[in-house]
Design a protein around this motif. Structure first.
Motif, PDB file in Angstrom:
ATOM      1  N   ALA A   1       0.837  -1.203   0.000  1.00  0.00           N
ATOM      2  CA  ALA A   1       0.000   0.000   0.000  1.00  0.00           C
ATOM      3  C   ALA A   1       0.874   1.257   0.000  1.00  0.00           C
ATOM      4  CB  ALA A   1      -0.929  -0.002   1.212  1.00  0.00           C
ATOM      5  N   LEU A   2       1.888   1.280   0.841  1.00  0.00           N
ATOM      6  CA  LEU A   2       2.804   2.424   0.879  1.00  0.00           C
ATOM      7  C   LEU A   2       3.537   2.580  -0.447  1.00  0.00           C
ATOM      8  CD1 LEU A   2       4.174   4.717   2.452  1.00  0.00           C
ATOM      9  CD2 LEU A   2       5.896   3.043   3.167  1.00  0.00           C
TER      10      LEU A   2
ATOM     11  N   HIS B   1       2.490   1.732  -3.419  1.00  0.00           N
ATOM     12  CA  HIS B   1       1.574   2.276  -4.417  1.00  0.00           C
ATOM     13  C   HIS B   1       1.342   3.779  -4.211  1.00  0.00           C
ATOM     14  CE1 HIS B   1       0.761  -1.806  -5.687  1.00  0.00           C
ATOM     15  NE2 HIS B   1       0.046  -1.318  -6.695  1.00  0.00           N
ATOM     16  N   VAL B   2       1.223   4.199  -2.969  1.00  0.00           N
ATOM     17  CA  VAL B   2       1.028   5.629  -2.697  1.00  0.00           C
ATOM     18  C   VAL B   2       2.255   6.420  -3.150  1.00  0.00           C
ATOM     19  CG1 VAL B   2       0.791   7.330  -0.841  1.00  0.00           C
ATOM     20  CG2 VAL B   2      -0.621   5.286  -0.829  1.00  0.00           C
TER      21      VAL B   2
END
Length: 84
Positions: free
Chosen positions: A65-66, A68-69
């Protein structure tokens, strides 16, 4: 009904890039870097284990998730300056 304020704000939104292999490579690379950063956390084995990786499932999902951000930020930044 769309208000005039929303229409005025929509005119100033920068163009968003379409998907390309370059965008995929950038997001994949940033996800791998984020996954490598999880090797430095204090308790990487808390939770269900992933076979073949030295991190747990929650750490893996958080790292992806990190990544992708961060990757989205890089892609939008490169698009904004005209490099992508």
């Amino acid at each position: 009904m769309i208000t005039s304020t929303l229409l005025a704000a929509a005119a100033s939104v920068p163009a968003t890039p379409e998907w390309s292999p370059t965008v995929g490579i950038i997001i994949s690379a940033s996800s791998v870097v984020a996954l490598l950063l999880t090797l430095n956390i204090q308790k990487p084995q808390v939770g269900p284990k992933l076979p073949g990786l030295p991190v747990s499932l929650p750490a893996f999902v958080g790292a992806m998730a990190l990544g992708h951000v961060i990757g989205i930020g890089i892609v939008l930044g490169l698009t904004n300056i005209g490099r992508l």
